[in-house]
Design an enzyme around this catalytic site. Sequence first.
Site, PDB file in Angstrom:
ATOM      1  N   LEU A 242       0.628  -1.219  -0.355  1.00  0.00           N
ATOM      2  CA  LEU A 242      -0.094   0.276   0.095  1.00  0.00           C
ATOM      3  C   LEU A 242       0.629   1.045   0.018  1.00  0.00           C
ATOM      4  O   LEU A 242      -0.225   2.403  -1.277  1.00  0.00           O
ATOM      5  CB  LEU A 242      -0.821  -0.016   1.445  1.00  0.00           C
ATOM      6  CG  LEU A 242      -1.814   1.246   1.134  1.00  0.00           C
ATOM      7  CD1 LEU A 242      -3.161   1.260   0.416  1.00  0.00           C
ATOM      8  CD2 LEU A 242      -2.445   1.217   2.402  1.00  0.00           C
ATOM      9  N   TYR A 243       2.312   0.991   0.813  1.00  0.00           N
ATOM     10  CA  TYR A 243       2.577   2.715   0.508  1.00  0.00           C
ATOM     11  C   TYR A 243       2.975   2.497  -0.903  1.00  0.00           C
ATOM     12  O   TYR A 243       3.308   3.863  -1.015  1.00  0.00           O
ATOM     13  CB  TYR A 243       4.595   2.130   1.528  1.00  0.00           C
ATOM     14  CG  TYR A 243       5.232   2.892   1.025  1.00  0.00           C
ATOM     15  CD1 TYR A 243       5.040   3.701   1.795  1.00  0.00           C
ATOM     16  CD2 TYR A 243       6.262   2.282  -0.042  1.00  0.00           C
ATOM     17  CE1 TYR A 243       6.793   4.958   1.398  1.00  0.00           C
ATOM     18  CE2 TYR A 243       7.586   3.479   0.382  1.00  0.00           C
ATOM     19  CZ  TYR A 243       7.391   4.958   1.009  1.00  0.00           C
ATOM     20  OH  TYR A 243       8.196   5.506   0.622  1.00  0.00           O
ATOM     21  N   ALA A 244       4.306   1.563  -1.753  1.00  0.00           N
ATOM     22  CA  ALA A 244       4.421   2.346  -2.876  1.00  0.00           C
ATOM     23  C   ALA A 244       2.678   2.945  -4.058  1.00  0.00           C
ATOM     24  O   ALA A 244       2.992   3.253  -4.157  1.00  0.00           O
ATOM     25  CB  ALA A 244       4.723   0.417  -3.349  1.00  0.00           C
ATOM     26  N   THR A 246      -0.012   4.323  -2.692  1.00  0.00           N
ATOM     27  CA  THR A 246      -0.168   5.774  -2.392  1.00  0.00           C
ATOM     28  C   THR A 246       1.503   6.546  -2.815  1.00  0.00           C
ATOM     29  O   THR A 246       0.915   7.738  -3.073  1.00  0.00           O
ATOM     30  CB  THR A 246       0.089   5.483  -1.043  1.00  0.00           C
ATOM     31  OG1 THR A 246       1.850   5.703   0.194  1.00  0.00           O
ATOM     32  CG2 THR A 246      -1.137   5.368  -0.137  1.00  0.00           C
ATOM     33  N   LYS A 247       2.474   6.093  -3.452  1.00  0.00           N
ATOM     34  CA  LYS A 247       3.483   6.971  -4.249  1.00  0.00           C
ATOM     35  C   LYS A 247       3.248   7.105  -5.353  1.00  0.00           C
ATOM     36  O   LYS A 247       3.374   8.218  -5.299  1.00  0.00           O
ATOM     37  CB  LYS A 247       4.837   6.445  -3.716  1.00  0.00           C
ATOM     38  CG  LYS A 247       5.337   6.026  -1.825  1.00  0.00           C
ATOM     39  CD  LYS A 247       5.738   8.239  -2.206  1.00  0.00           C
ATOM     40  CE  LYS A 247       6.056   8.689  -0.197  1.00  0.00           C
ATOM     41  NZ  LYS A 247       5.929  10.351  -0.218  1.00  0.00           N
TER      42      LYS A 247
END
Length: 431
Positions: A242-244, A246-247
């Site tokens: 999810l981090y990726a 959002t980026k």
Amino acid sequence: MASLEDEEFPSTPGKVKIERSHHHHGFVRQFSLVFSSNTGTMLIWALFLFALTASFLSFHQTGRTYSYFSWADRRWENEVRMSAQIQRPRGMSVLVTGAAGFVGSHVALALKKRGDGVVGIDNFNDYYDPSLKRARQAMLKRRGITLVEGDINDAKKLSKLFDVVAFTHVMHLAAQAGVRYAMENPHSYVHSNIAGLVTLLEVCKAADPQPSIVWASSSSVYGLNDKVPFSELDRTDQPASLYAATKKAGEEITHTYNHIYGLSITGLRFFTVYGPWGRPDMAYFSFTRNILQGKPITVYRGKDRLDLARDFTYIDDIVKGCLGSLDTSGKSTGSGGRKRGPALYRIFNLGNTSPVTVPSLVGILEKHLKMKAKKRFVDMPGNGDVPFTHANISSAQSEFGYRPATDLETGLKKFVRWYLSYYGYHGKYVK
Ligand SMILES: O=C(O)[C@H]1O[C@H](OP(=O)(O)OP(=O)(O)OC[C@H]2O[C@@H](n3ccc(=O)[nH]c3=O)[C@H](O)[C@@H]2O)[C@H](O)[C@@H](O)[C@H]1O
């Protein structure tokens, strides 16, 4: 000042966000209640309250809508202006978000050192030990950099900063970082990396003149891409965390602001940045702590027991890349919510171009620490990790001469030296 600021503007996730119009509506509602009550006493009270409010406002009013808030008094404004003062010919004044963070504090210092004006903003959240952020803040303070405590979701605070200083550039580094933590607290990623980003872009769009924006994307956007080295033209539509995601969303969101409003945007895909004053949640940092404390470390392994590898990039190289991006970002072209012409939209990899496996990283740390690690090998859990990263940096190289100069061995030596001077050999201050 900080405590007053807290009382006026709670800005941590989940707290109520006050819109500009709310004050006004509240006022009107109060009045209609008073008039409907039809009693003389109420009327007198209302008049009294009105007079009190008016005198309070006129006393504090300096021509700006929100200057009557105590955190934004004259003294505060002067401090912010001083910090933003440019001290070299053709210098810039930069708002650095996430300035108490690892990359943010380093970039802020480097800008100040060469004579640019810098103001920082940071919400000091407790994703990792906030005392490290406070120590970075103290370091910036000693160099004359003011760091405002606030969340990038706080539009009013951001607008106020733009009222006080006509920032030429924004270096946007505030974010929820960490690949694996996204499974524990997904909403913190949406809060900072998406909602916060949009709030910041809205303020930048409305600012006159508009600043140019450079911001941190991530190598993780390459996700399951297995063509190496990663080039900016490769696909980035298969994020593994999810981090990726959002980026990646940030890259798309910034594109729309560039397209519609003429904001100059540069997104930097950082590759596993490490170094002194780093992030305690990252592997090289927590490995160092555990090795020193005699505790075991967990080393993940990929499919078929393959070692994981990262294109670890030293902080000083990243700082050079950030400054190079700011220097070449050109101007935003919009005003009054409309674009007047095309503005730059760029994306660059900032990596080291030589991936190192995680066990080799551990080997280098053992050497510098003169201690053996207790390694526990574990199959890579399906929590968002990718097996390897490797940057092609030719684009940043040709655009602003980006050329990483520190290999992992040298960079970790500097990190270990800093770690021991900051925490001591026994890490007694480490939580
Ligand atoms: O380039 C990025 O854009 C990202 O870089 C960084 O992510 P990563 O590359 O995952 O760094 P990091 O956590 O240090 O793990 C390094 C290696 O150690 C392995 N790892 C990790 C922990 C552990 O206990 N064991 C282990 O083997 C792990 O499997 C991995 O192979 C930033 O944190 C992130 O915010 C983002 O900016």
